[in-house]
Design an enzyme around this catalytic site. Structure first.
Site, PDB file in Angstrom:
ATOM      1  N   GLY A  67      12.035  -1.726  30.712  1.00 46.71           N
ATOM      2  CA  GLY A  67      13.109  -1.581  31.692  1.00 46.71           C
ATOM      3  C   GLY A  67      13.325  -2.776  32.601  1.00 46.71           C
TER       4      GLY A  67
ATOM      5  N   ASN B 219      15.516  -5.128  32.125  1.00 51.47           N
ATOM      6  CA  ASN B 219      16.977  -5.246  32.273  1.00 51.47           C
ATOM      7  C   ASN B 219      17.513  -4.179  33.222  1.00 51.47           C
ATOM      8  OD1 ASN B 219      18.407  -7.382  30.582  1.00 51.47           O
ATOM      9  ND2 ASN B 219      16.918  -6.570  29.110  1.00 51.47           N
TER      10      ASN B 219
ATOM     11  N   MET C 214      15.967   2.514  22.081  1.00 50.16           N
ATOM     12  CA  MET C 214      15.569   2.361  20.686  1.00 50.16           C
ATOM     13  C   MET C 214      16.074   3.460  19.757  1.00 50.16           C
ATOM     14  SD  MET C 214      14.152  -0.474  20.844  1.00 50.16           S
ATOM     15  CE  MET C 214      13.305  -0.741  19.303  1.00 50.16           C
ATOM     16  N   LYS C 215      16.928   4.328  20.270  1.00 48.22           N
ATOM     17  CA  LYS C 215      17.485   5.363  19.393  1.00 48.22           C
ATOM     18  C   LYS C 215      18.913   5.007  19.018  1.00 48.22           C
ATOM     19  CE  LYS C 215      14.325   8.476  19.007  1.00 48.22           C
ATOM     20  NZ  LYS C 215      13.836   8.954  17.720  1.00 48.22           N
ATOM     21  N   ILE C 216      19.311   5.469  17.841  1.00 47.29           N
ATOM     22  CA  ILE C 216      20.691   5.209  17.428  1.00 47.29           C
ATOM     23  C   ILE C 216      21.546   6.420  17.824  1.00 47.29           C
ATOM     24  CG2 ILE C 216      22.184   4.854  15.429  1.00 47.29           C
ATOM     25  CD1 ILE C 216      19.946   3.174  14.233  1.00 47.29           C
ATOM     26  N   LEU C 217      22.585   6.142  18.576  1.00 44.87           N
ATOM     27  CA  LEU C 217      23.467   7.231  19.025  1.00 44.87           C
ATOM     28  C   LEU C 217      24.371   7.656  17.871  1.00 44.87           C
ATOM     29  CD1 LEU C 217      24.364   5.499  22.393  1.00 44.87           C
ATOM     30  CD2 LEU C 217      23.017   7.603  22.187  1.00 44.87           C
TER      31      LEU C 217
ATOM     32  N   ASN D 112      25.666  -2.868  25.042  1.00 45.85           N
ATOM     33  CA  ASN D 112      24.272  -3.059  24.655  1.00 45.85           C
ATOM     34  C   ASN D 112      23.913  -4.528  24.838  1.00 45.85           C
ATOM     35  OD1 ASN D 112      21.698  -2.463  23.503  1.00 45.85           O
ATOM     36  ND2 ASN D 112      22.396  -3.313  21.550  1.00 45.85           N
TER      37      ASN D 112
ATOM     38  N   HIS E 172      21.410  -7.374  23.176  1.00 46.47           N
ATOM     39  CA  HIS E 172      20.638  -7.580  21.955  1.00 46.47           C
ATOM     40  C   HIS E 172      20.037  -8.987  21.969  1.00 46.47           C
ATOM     41  CE1 HIS E 172      19.474  -6.907  17.812  1.00 46.47           C
ATOM     42  NE2 HIS E 172      19.905  -8.126  17.535  1.00 46.47           N
TER      43      HIS E 172
HETATM   44  C1  GRF Z   1      15.433  -6.719  25.471  1.00 45.28           C
HETATM   45  O1  GRF Z   1      14.967  -7.846  24.809  1.00 45.28           O
HETATM   46  C2  GRF Z   1      16.768  -6.313  24.912  1.00 45.28           C
HETATM   47  O2  GRF Z   1      17.533  -7.379  24.479  1.00 45.28           O
HETATM   48  C3  GRF Z   1      16.376  -5.453  23.744  1.00 45.28           C
HETATM   49  O3  GRF Z   1      15.235  -4.751  24.187  1.00 45.28           O
HETATM   50  C4  GRF Z   1      14.571  -5.495  25.196  1.00 45.28           C
HETATM   51  C5  GRF Z   1      14.455  -4.592  26.385  1.00 45.28           C
HETATM   52  O4  GRF Z   1      13.666  -5.160  27.386  1.00 45.28           O
HETATM   53  N1  GRF Z   1      17.471  -4.616  23.337  1.00 45.28           N
HETATM   54  P1  GRF Z   1      13.529  -4.402  28.787  1.00 45.28           P
HETATM   55  O5  GRF Z   1      13.044  -2.987  28.482  1.00 45.28           O
HETATM   56  O6  GRF Z   1      14.845  -4.431  29.466  1.00 45.28           O
HETATM   57  O7  GRF Z   1      12.479  -5.194  29.524  1.00 45.28           O
END
Ligand code: GRF
Length: 194
Positions: A20, A22, A95-98, A112, A114
């Site tokens: 988390g 981000n 990590m789940k696909i909606l 999202n 990525h």
């Molecule tokens: C990030 O690298 C993002 O790009 C990817 O998963 C990671 C999540 O990191 N989708 P965090 O949980 O926000 O630290």
């Protein structure tokens, strides 16, 4: 999806599965003076996500979704998102696909982040693949979510140079720093068209 009135704050639900970082960064960004964004709800498919601690720390509501019965879980989630008047969903390490159905309901309102320069390296282990292929750059992308994995319209991208001795870990660390800058920028960019 709830319609937005020009002067309203943009209510956001952030979906996570892990650390988390981000999420934390988006919360900080949203609490800045004059911000148009408000993080209303944190959603996780994993009750052990470290990032859920930010719900308590920043007094934000959270919802854990159990994915045993996708249709039922998503129906409950949709109800909750409506109740909270959510305008925008930000996936951040979710990590789940909606389901297609869910995505269609929130068409153009799910973002999202990525860790690659899409369309290169959809899916997992992006940095490892970039290093293995001797790419000069890796990076990150904020994009709209459509029903194909990591394939929606790109909003913003940031390149990060791959250094000679980079491991996927060292590279991921530098890219993550850029993710924290890119996601808020992408929100600002799309906010005028909501
Ligand atoms: C990030 O690298 C993002 O790009 C990817 O998963 C990671 C999540 O990191 N989708 P965090 O949980 O926000 O630290």
């Amino acid at each position: 999806m709830i319609k937005l009135n020009g002067l309203d704050k943009i209510n956001i639900a952030v979906f996570i599965s892990g650390k988390g970082s981000n999420l934390k960064n988006l919360i900080k960004f949203s609490t800045k003076k004059k911000s148009r964004f408000k993080i209303i709800l944190i959603v996780s498919n994993n009750s052990k996500s470290i990032g859920l601690k930010y719900a308590k720390q920043f007094k934000i509501k959270k919802k854990i979704i159990k994915y045993r019965d996708i249709k039922n879980s998503e129906n409950l989630l949709i109800k909750r998102l409506k109740k909270e008047k959510i305008h925008l969903i930000c996936l951040a390490g979710f990590m789940k696909i909606l389901s297609k159905r869910f995505i269609q309901k929130f068409d153009g309102k799910i973002l999202n982040i990525h860790p690659s320069l899409l369309p290169k390296y959809k899916g997992l282990n992006t940095h490892k693949r970039a290093i293995k292929n001797k790419d000069r750059y890796s990076g990150c992308t904020v994009h709209f979510v459509n029903s194909r994995l990591d394939s929606g319209k790109v909003i913003l991208q940031k390149k990060v140079k791959i250094l000679k001795n980079d491991s996927s870990k060292s590279l991921a660390k530098r890219v993550l720093k850029e993710e924290h800058i890119l996601y808020p920028k992408a929100l600002v960019k799309i906010s005028t068209n909501l």
